[in-house]
Design a protein around this motif. Structure first.
Motif, PDB file in Angstrom:
ATOM      1  N   ILE A  12      96.623-104.031  30.701  1.00 47.88           N
ATOM      2  CA  ILE A  12      97.521-102.931  30.686  1.00 47.88           C
ATOM      3  C   ILE A  12      96.962-101.304  29.731  1.00 47.88           C
ATOM      4  O   ILE A  12      95.944-101.705  29.264  1.00 47.88           O
ATOM      5  CB  ILE A  12      99.154-102.675  30.626  1.00 47.88           C
ATOM      6  N   GLY A  13      97.257-100.161  30.091  1.00 51.07           N
ATOM      7  CA  GLY A  13      96.680 -99.148  29.744  1.00 51.07           C
ATOM      8  C   GLY A  13      96.840 -97.597  30.906  1.00 51.07           C
ATOM      9  O   GLY A  13      97.371 -97.405  31.656  1.00 51.07           O
ATOM     10  N   PHE A  14      96.520 -96.619  29.688  1.00 48.31           N
ATOM     11  CA  PHE A  14      95.919 -95.380  30.282  1.00 48.31           C
ATOM     12  C   PHE A  14      94.938 -94.843  29.946  1.00 48.31           C
ATOM     13  O   PHE A  14      94.320 -95.716  28.778  1.00 48.31           O
ATOM     14  CB  PHE A  14      97.267 -94.130  29.958  1.00 48.31           C
TER      15      PHE A  14
ATOM     16  N   PRO B 150      89.497 -89.182  27.929  1.00 51.67           N
ATOM     17  CA  PRO B 150      89.051 -90.795  28.580  1.00 51.67           C
ATOM     18  C   PRO B 150      87.739 -90.443  27.537  1.00 51.67           C
ATOM     19  O   PRO B 150      87.110 -89.840  27.142  1.00 51.67           O
ATOM     20  CB  PRO B 150      88.608 -89.610  29.660  1.00 51.67           C
ATOM     21  N   SER B 151      87.774 -91.898  28.170  1.00 46.15           N
ATOM     22  CA  SER B 151      86.211 -92.517  26.972  1.00 46.15           C
ATOM     23  C   SER B 151      85.795 -93.904  27.845  1.00 46.15           C
ATOM     24  O   SER B 151      85.966 -94.862  27.813  1.00 46.15           O
ATOM     25  CB  SER B 151      85.838 -92.243  25.795  1.00 46.15           C
ATOM     26  N   THR B 152      85.347 -93.238  29.128  1.00 47.46           N
ATOM     27  CA  THR B 152      85.487 -94.390  30.365  1.00 47.46           C
ATOM     28  C   THR B 152      84.845 -95.696  29.686  1.00 47.46           C
ATOM     29  O   THR B 152      84.480 -96.680  30.035  1.00 47.46           O
ATOM     30  CB  THR B 152      84.677 -93.889  31.849  1.00 47.46           C
TER      31      THR B 152
ATOM     32  N   LEU C  63      95.013 -97.584  24.791  1.00 47.32           N
ATOM     33  CA  LEU C  63      95.779 -96.440  25.116  1.00 47.32           C
ATOM     34  C   LEU C  63      94.937 -95.268  24.249  1.00 47.32           C
ATOM     35  O   LEU C  63      94.463 -94.886  23.887  1.00 47.32           O
ATOM     36  CB  LEU C  63      96.923 -96.246  23.501  1.00 47.32           C
TER      37      LEU C  63
ATOM     38  N   GLY D  43      97.841 -89.446  31.905  1.00 45.75           N
ATOM     39  CA  GLY D  43      98.669 -91.095  31.468  1.00 45.75           C
ATOM     40  C   GLY D  43      99.620 -90.541  30.498  1.00 45.75           C
ATOM     41  O   GLY D  43     100.676 -92.208  30.466  1.00 45.75           O
TER      42      GLY D  43
ATOM     43  N   LYS E 221     105.223 -89.183  25.541  1.00 45.38           N
ATOM     44  CA  LYS E 221     106.056 -87.513  26.168  1.00 45.38           C
ATOM     45  C   LYS E 221     107.222 -87.133  24.959  1.00 45.38           C
ATOM     46  O   LYS E 221     108.012 -87.616  25.032  1.00 45.38           O
ATOM     47  CB  LYS E 221     106.458 -86.832  27.195  1.00 45.38           C
ATOM     48  N   GLY E 222     106.527 -86.537  24.107  1.00 49.00           N
ATOM     49  CA  GLY E 222     108.211 -85.937  22.983  1.00 49.00           C
ATOM     50  C   GLY E 222     108.321 -87.522  22.107  1.00 49.00           C
ATOM     51  O   GLY E 222     109.031 -87.171  21.341  1.00 49.00           O
ATOM     52  N   GLU E 223     107.508 -88.291  21.848  1.00 46.16           N
ATOM     53  CA  GLU E 223     107.964 -89.407  20.994  1.00 46.16           C
ATOM     54  C   GLU E 223     106.871 -89.884  20.271  1.00 46.16           C
ATOM     55  O   GLU E 223     105.700 -89.636  20.182  1.00 46.16           O
ATOM     56  CB  GLU E 223     107.748 -90.811  22.275  1.00 46.16           C
TER      57      GLU E 223
ATOM     58  N   ARG F 176      86.263 -97.700  27.160  1.00 50.33           N
ATOM     59  CA  ARG F 176      87.328 -98.301  28.219  1.00 50.33           C
ATOM     60  C   ARG F 176      87.237 -99.621  28.632  1.00 50.33           C
ATOM     61  O   ARG F 176      87.421-100.482  28.179  1.00 50.33           O
ATOM     62  CB  ARG F 176      88.077 -97.194  28.848  1.00 50.33           C
TER      63      ARG F 176
ATOM     64  N   SER G 298     102.032 -90.747  29.013  1.00 50.46           N
ATOM     65  CA  SER G 298     103.842 -89.668  29.007  1.00 50.46           C
ATOM     66  C   SER G 298     104.171 -91.034  28.346  1.00 50.46           C
ATOM     67  O   SER G 298     105.572 -90.975  27.946  1.00 50.46           O
ATOM     68  CB  SER G 298     104.110 -89.924  30.620  1.00 50.46           C
ATOM     69  N   VAL G 299     103.897 -91.961  27.723  1.00 52.27           N
ATOM     70  CA  VAL G 299     104.658 -92.864  26.927  1.00 52.27           C
ATOM     71  C   VAL G 299     104.739 -92.169  25.754  1.00 52.27           C
ATOM     72  O   VAL G 299     105.808 -92.250  24.892  1.00 52.27           O
ATOM     73  CB  VAL G 299     103.190 -94.110  27.055  1.00 52.27           C
TER      74      VAL G 299
END
Lengths: 307, 307, 307
Positions: free
Chosen positions: C71-73, C51-53, C47, C78, C83-85, C56, C80-81
């Protein structure tokens, strides 16, 4: 036989086909090890023309937990595959690489169009405000697993019933099971559309603006978000919004075995104090979503499971 | 021996080395199961400094179908690996993690430079208008597989022959096989450059602006896009563009076993009515692209295949 | 027992727990084949809210080389998992899908907060200027492997000692091993903070602005970048920057077995001429980073290794 089929709109699947998927989901839940390698060598393409991390993760992890692998893009910039290219050409190319594809698209009908050119099974992961059939499969598996059956429930859906595609799809699906009763709870501005009600027997539903009045009748309480931008003016929004925020106090009189569902992400429509209540099953729902997608992938690929 | 080599420009590979790759590709096509695990435990890094979903997918799926796995980034924003860092340092770091790397870069020469510092095999997946050697390998495998040989073909390339790097590379490669004849079909503004023609025997090619005049001589028709922005004025573009759009009518007099190729994505330079014609092989080409990359990966990694 | 633990701040791990991870790392280095399948069926979620290629890649390749999947973004878009959450809801959902999560976040404390709601082990991969515990584990493994022990070293840290979180964390960690001496080399503007020095015995460190004066005393030279934007005015920067660029000439009088470390990416704080010197171990460090993350994943998941 689901092998080789597309899933664009859940209406296209028969009740038998849906039961087949739910039954397999339950077997996977009981014995996940047995299925951990059945998609070895298979590739899933996740084509997300708009971001939806949660849905993407759910499909990806489903495929990975079956031993398969993933290619894909996750946002509009990534979708250079289609730069100036027709969606027909894109899916025909993807079909050269992958065994199964999942498509999320901001335009209604895009997955339907793509499916006409696809030689591999294509699953709609949401097209605009239109369909999102695997969310409905998730909801059905959740209900079936936690309540033991899909028939004879009183299902209350609460919040924005006008624009919520999740709710429309769930209502249409549940309406096919015997003896389902619906309670539609919403502000007048966000009532469920007539064309949805037209499909339901008029003795099988009631409408109300007040959750607390009906709370003790409910078996399944499905919450959705009331978005500010749906209202004509700020006052109406401010006046109404709290009525549709679920709190501990509001569920005090509910049945002991009522379950509270939500498609997530939740913003503030369920107070976090409700999370600890054993009636809250929205995070379990996310897990059921993974299992139902595992079953769907197996069925569409027609993977043989050794006895 | 291809083990440990880089692939930056296909010119650096001998005809024997190319044959080795094409031969293995064909074995994989016949018996993919045999190769489904040969890269187990190996990691491919896909370093895309500009997006190219199609090319990225092709490499990724090639590695996955060999049982290997993938790390990578797919657009300039993802490439923070190189923020203020030299490309030499980036590739040296990647070489600590991966067994093989693929690089796409907007700057000509970037993959060449990187290869000098790379302790793992590096494949150029396109550097500006320069090289894209795996596209040419794809084209050679397509021709060899569908026409049974690489020699003695009349190859027509049509469209933008001035800027199309795919075409330049294909012409140089095919020119090495015996008895190849070329037909260069383009508007005068977009003729093939002199330095390409200089490499070809003057009896082995003709130039024309008219596809229909030569259609019955062609074994392989390679279409490319005529881009509006290549013209000095709109009128010239509008006058010429339709001459280079392939239609059913234009291929009526072609040989029965002529094949129509295109590197994809296609915009409108081939009418969709042509897709159903069995002469159209551009989607097969995409599939050959996957197989040739599988063979390339095996060769560069020097993976042993059990007899 | 590290099984099921989170790793937010390395301070929360005992010296015994750190040794356990380093010992396993060394076993993996010696016999990577033995571990190539131990995480089969396990899923890591990466998660990255910024960015930190490099980081990651290091985690991803660690999991892949253990036979697990990802899995990941990888960037804010990315994510959006969320968004407002709330971050609490995000991690609870991720915990439905994955077995282990890694989080990078621009806000200090975000991973700590998330860990409170996480039912799966969560690893902090950097939160603002705060913690980055796996970098410190990487540094410890590098020192332990290349110098044979963690005690009795003279550790010089050079460059920006005021803002460099990597340095602060390394100093705190090394200070726990017996007989460590520190040399802090920095311009006056970028001296190490008092609260770090307060933890160290006053006889165990010296401060200087001049690297060359102390070069022959150093066992481990840890370089960091001096960033222009840290200075009040351009003149000070220009006057000072070259003093903190490592050259061949500056290390001429160093001990034969001194090692030069750097967390990478390096910009110009180490001249490339130094790379060929066998004292330079910064690219080895990247490789150690992969191995230490492999060990960490095994420990946090509590994976059983067959004897």
């Amino acid at each position: 036989m689901l092998k080789g089929k597309h899933l664009i709109d859940l209406e296209e699947f028969s009740l038998d086909e849906i039961r087949e998927i739910l039954d397999l989901s339950k077997e996977i839940i009981i014995n996940p090890e047995r299925y951990s390698d059945v998609c070895k060598g298979k590739v899933l393409a996740t084509l997300f023309y708009e971001p939806s991390t949660r849905t993407r993760f759910s499909f990806e992890v489903a495929m990975l937990r079956l031993g398969g692998s993933i290619i894909g893009f996750s946002d509009p910039n990534g979708s250079s595959v289609s730069k100036g290219e027709s969606i027909a050409d894109t899916i025909r190319t993807i079909a050269c690489y992958a065994d199964l594809a999942v498509m999320r698209h901001p335009k209604e009908g895009a997955p339907k169009l793509a499916s006409k050119y696809s030689t591999i099974p294509l699953v709609n992961a949401g097209d605009g405000g239109h369909h999102h059939p695997t969310q409905t499969l998730t909801d059905l598996l959740t209900i079936n697993s936690l309540k033991g059956k899909l028939s004879s429930h009183t299902v209350a859906v609460c919040g924005d019933l006008k624009f919520g595609r999740t709710v429309h799809s769930l209502v249409k699906a549940m309406n096919k099971y015997e003896n389902t009763k619906f309670i539609f709870i919403s502000p007048p501005e966000l009532k469920i559309p007539e064309y949805i009600k037209d499909e339901i027997d008029s003795n099988s539903y009631i409408e109300t603006t007040n959750l607390e009045e009906v709370i003790d009748d409910i078996d399944i309480l499905y919450m959705t978000r009331v978005q500010k931008e749906r209202f004509f003016n700020e006052e109406d929004y401010l006046r109404l919004k709290d009525s549709y925020v679920l709190t501990k106090q509001k569920i005090e009189k509910s049945k002991k075995d009522m379950i509270i569902m939500h498609p997530l992400p939740r913003v503030n429509e369920i107070a976090t104090e409700v999370d600890e209540d054993s009636k809250s099953v929205y995070f379990d729902q996310a897990k059921f979503g993974m299992f139902v997608r595992m079953a769907l992938i197996i069925k569409l690929l027609g993977v043989e499971i050794d006895a």
